[in-house]
Enzyme design. Structure first.
Site, PDB file in Angstrom:
ATOM      1  N   ASN A   9      53.985 -20.436  51.990  1.00 19.61           N
ATOM      2  CA  ASN A   9      54.778 -19.863  50.901  1.00 19.61           C
ATOM      3  C   ASN A   9      53.833 -19.586  49.731  1.00 19.61           C
ATOM      4  O   ASN A   9      53.383 -20.525  49.073  1.00 19.61           O
ATOM      5  CB  ASN A   9      55.874 -20.872  50.517  1.00 19.61           C
ATOM      6  CG  ASN A   9      56.655 -20.471  49.284  1.00 19.61           C
ATOM      7  OD1 ASN A   9      56.533 -19.330  48.806  1.00 19.61           O
ATOM      8  ND2 ASN A   9      57.458 -21.384  48.773  1.00 19.61           N
ATOM      9  N   TRP A  10      53.553 -18.311  49.519  1.00 19.11           N
ATOM     10  CA  TRP A  10      52.593 -17.959  48.455  1.00 19.11           C
ATOM     11  C   TRP A  10      53.212 -18.065  47.059  1.00 19.11           C
ATOM     12  O   TRP A  10      52.513 -17.960  46.059  1.00 19.11           O
ATOM     13  CB  TRP A  10      52.053 -16.539  48.679  1.00 19.11           C
ATOM     14  CG  TRP A  10      50.983 -16.457  49.741  1.00 19.11           C
ATOM     15  CD1 TRP A  10      50.612 -17.448  50.607  1.00 19.11           C
ATOM     16  CD2 TRP A  10      50.147 -15.327  50.033  1.00 19.11           C
ATOM     17  NE1 TRP A  10      49.593 -16.998  51.415  1.00 19.11           N
ATOM     18  CE2 TRP A  10      49.282 -15.711  51.093  1.00 19.11           C
ATOM     19  CE3 TRP A  10      50.036 -14.031  49.517  1.00 19.11           C
ATOM     20  CZ2 TRP A  10      48.331 -14.834  51.633  1.00 19.11           C
ATOM     21  CZ3 TRP A  10      49.093 -13.161  50.060  1.00 19.11           C
ATOM     22  CH2 TRP A  10      48.249 -13.564  51.100  1.00 19.11           C
ATOM     23  N   LYS A  11      54.540 -18.222  46.992  1.00 15.87           N
ATOM     24  CA  LYS A  11      55.247 -18.272  45.699  1.00 15.87           C
ATOM     25  C   LYS A  11      54.842 -17.052  44.851  1.00 15.87           C
ATOM     26  O   LYS A  11      54.637 -15.982  45.415  1.00 15.87           O
ATOM     27  CB  LYS A  11      54.960 -19.608  45.001  1.00 15.87           C
ATOM     28  CG  LYS A  11      55.260 -20.791  45.938  1.00 15.87           C
ATOM     29  CD  LYS A  11      55.264 -22.131  45.267  1.00 15.87           C
ATOM     30  CE  LYS A  11      55.585 -23.198  46.301  1.00 15.87           C
ATOM     31  NZ  LYS A  11      55.659 -24.544  45.724  1.00 15.87           N
ATOM     32  N   HIS A  93      64.873 -22.761  48.526  1.00 19.59           N
ATOM     33  CA  HIS A  93      63.704 -23.527  48.053  1.00 19.59           C
ATOM     34  C   HIS A  93      64.078 -24.252  46.764  1.00 19.59           C
ATOM     35  O   HIS A  93      64.825 -23.722  45.938  1.00 19.59           O
ATOM     36  CB  HIS A  93      62.517 -22.587  47.819  1.00 19.59           C
ATOM     37  CG  HIS A  93      61.239 -23.329  47.576  1.00 19.59           C
ATOM     38  ND1 HIS A  93      60.953 -23.905  46.364  1.00 19.59           N
ATOM     39  CD2 HIS A  93      60.198 -23.619  48.388  1.00 19.59           C
ATOM     40  CE1 HIS A  93      59.772 -24.531  46.451  1.00 19.59           C
ATOM     41  NE2 HIS A  93      59.298 -24.358  47.666  1.00 19.59           N
ATOM     42  N   GLU A  95      62.589 -24.687  44.098  1.00 16.68           N
ATOM     43  CA  GLU A  95      62.278 -23.958  42.857  1.00 16.68           C
ATOM     44  C   GLU A  95      63.371 -22.943  42.541  1.00 16.68           C
ATOM     45  O   GLU A  95      63.621 -22.635  41.373  1.00 16.68           O
ATOM     46  CB  GLU A  95      60.888 -23.303  42.981  1.00 16.68           C
ATOM     47  CG  GLU A  95      59.787 -24.364  42.886  1.00 16.68           C
ATOM     48  CD  GLU A  95      58.472 -23.981  43.539  1.00 16.68           C
ATOM     49  OE1 GLU A  95      58.271 -22.809  43.889  1.00 16.68           O
ATOM     50  OE2 GLU A  95      57.631 -24.898  43.703  1.00 16.68           O
ATOM     51  N   GLU A 163      61.694 -30.720  52.143  1.00 22.03           N
ATOM     52  CA  GLU A 163      60.674 -30.748  51.097  1.00 22.03           C
ATOM     53  C   GLU A 163      61.139 -31.639  49.947  1.00 22.03           C
ATOM     54  O   GLU A 163      61.942 -31.207  49.106  1.00 22.03           O
ATOM     55  CB  GLU A 163      60.440 -29.331  50.550  1.00 22.03           C
ATOM     56  CG  GLU A 163      59.997 -28.337  51.587  1.00 22.03           C
ATOM     57  CD  GLU A 163      59.307 -27.144  50.936  1.00 22.03           C
ATOM     58  OE1 GLU A 163      58.121 -26.928  51.223  1.00 22.03           O
ATOM     59  OE2 GLU A 163      59.930 -26.458  50.122  1.00 22.03           O
ATOM     60  N   GLY A 169      53.745 -29.578  45.105  1.00 21.23           N
ATOM     61  CA  GLY A 169      52.738 -29.238  44.108  1.00 21.23           C
ATOM     62  C   GLY A 169      52.228 -30.422  43.300  1.00 21.23           C
ATOM     63  O   GLY A 169      51.557 -30.236  42.288  1.00 21.23           O
ATOM     64  N   SER A 209      52.951 -30.751  49.310  1.00 25.88           N
ATOM     65  CA  SER A 209      51.555 -31.222  49.238  1.00 25.88           C
ATOM     66  C   SER A 209      50.899 -31.427  50.601  1.00 25.88           C
ATOM     67  O   SER A 209      50.085 -32.330  50.760  1.00 25.88           O
ATOM     68  CB  SER A 209      51.457 -32.489  48.380  1.00 25.88           C
ATOM     69  OG  SER A 209      51.819 -32.207  47.034  1.00 25.88           O
ATOM     70  N   GLY A 230      52.648 -24.653  50.460  1.00 21.75           N
ATOM     71  CA  GLY A 230      52.511 -23.816  49.273  1.00 21.75           C
ATOM     72  C   GLY A 230      51.054 -23.583  48.948  1.00 21.75           C
ATOM     73  O   GLY A 230      50.382 -22.738  49.539  1.00 21.75           O
ATOM     74  N   GLY A 231      50.528 -24.366  48.019  1.00 17.93           N
ATOM     75  CA  GLY A 231      49.167 -24.176  47.505  1.00 17.93           C
ATOM     76  C   GLY A 231      48.098 -23.993  48.576  1.00 17.93           C
ATOM     77  O   GLY A 231      47.243 -23.107  48.474  1.00 17.93           O
TER      78      GLY A 231
HETATM   79  P1  PGA Z   1      52.988 -27.280  47.998  1.00 19.18           P
HETATM   80  O1  PGA Z   1      54.362 -26.457  48.049  1.00 19.18           O
HETATM   81  O2  PGA Z   1      52.420 -27.258  49.409  1.00 19.18           O
HETATM   82  O3  PGA Z   1      52.129 -26.539  47.035  1.00 19.18           O
HETATM   83  O4  PGA Z   1      53.323 -28.664  47.560  1.00 19.18           O
HETATM   84  C1  PGA Z   1      55.225 -26.574  49.147  1.00 19.18           C
HETATM   85  C2  PGA Z   1      56.421 -25.686  48.969  1.00 19.18           C
HETATM   86  O5  PGA Z   1      56.931 -25.552  47.852  1.00 19.18           O
HETATM   87  O6  PGA Z   1      56.898 -25.088  49.954  1.00 19.18           O
END
Ligand code: PGA
Length: 249
Positions: A9-11, A93, A95, A163, A169, A209, A230-231
């Protein structure tokens, strides 16, 4: 055998130049790689889908609207996503739940909208730090599963990502026992609602993470079928070792 999946997930990161990472990733992926999905920001979906055609990578979106069309400025529909060549969409998600006040019933409608356009829905659930510290994780997960999942879930149209909000993050990851407990719980809840045959085949991803350093340990849990990253999905050199760890699990 259940499918194994690594989804990135590149957000809100990346412009066209970053799509070069797709080719690098395809080069670094092991020959026996599990399914790999990259979810770039919406403006990149068409170019990403086109670029990914020469690779084993699939493309997904990060959200869709619950309605098929209409006066919803700034939103995108599932049909528009499918039209770019993408095959997946993340819904719910944390977020989006937080910053856009999305509720379980919105997410349920989004999953149905995704299916109506032949997209596979990656439905996200997860407890906040407050819920975690109050030992409410399983209650929260049960509520989110009941509320966010439509009744027509199958192993083909749905992937579930667990998650923990406090792990996203932050570099904080639950223990392997904690991850295993929640994933076992999710599988058992799915079996009650959809029957064991369907529940056994639905891929369950862990997210929060996930890094090259901790991926192999996380994939030891029996009911973890992959990761939503994500990251560490932004750079092929970070994502590829996670994919390799999954292939070896
Ligand atoms: P992260 O994000 O790997 O940067 O913790 C995961 C996600 O939000 O899907």
């Amino acid at each position: 055998m259940r499918r194994k999946l690594a989804a990135g997930n590149w957000k809100m990161n990346g412009t066209a130049a970053d799509l070069a990472e797709l080719n690098v990733l395809a080069t670094l992926m092991p020959a026996d790689a599990p399914e790999v999905i990259i979810c770039p920001p919406a403006p990149l979906l068409y170019r990403a889908s086109t670029a990914a055609q020469a690779t084993p990578i699939s493309i997904g979106a990060q959200d869709c609207h619950m309605q098929a069309s209409g006066a919803f400025t700034g939103d995108i529909s599932a049909a528009m996503i499918a039209d770019t060549g993408a095959a997946y969409v993340i819904v719910g998600h944390s977020e989006r739940r937080e910053a856009h006040a999305e509720r379980d019933r919105d997410i349920r409608k989004k999953a149905k909208a995704a299916w109506a356009s032949n997209l596979t829905a990656i439905i996200c659930i997860g407890e906040t730090l407050e819920d975690h510290e109050a030992n409410n994780t399983l209650d929260i997960i049960a509520g989110q599963l009941a509320g966010s999942l439509p009744s027509a879930v199958t192993a083909e149209n749905t992937i579930i990502a667990y998650e923990p909000v406090w792990a996203i993050g932050t570099g904080k990851v639950p223990t392997l026992d904690q991850i295993a407990e929640v994933h076992d719980f999710i599988r058992s809840k799915l079996a009650i609602r959809y029957g064991a045959d369907i529940a056994d085949m639905i891929p369950l991803l862990y997210g929060g993470s996930v890094k090259p350093e901790n991926a192999a340990l996380i994939f030891e849990a029996e009911n973890v079928d992959g990761a939503l990253v994500g990251g560490a999905s932004l750079k092929a050199t970070d994502f590829a070792p996670i994919i390799s760890a999954l292939a070896q699990s």
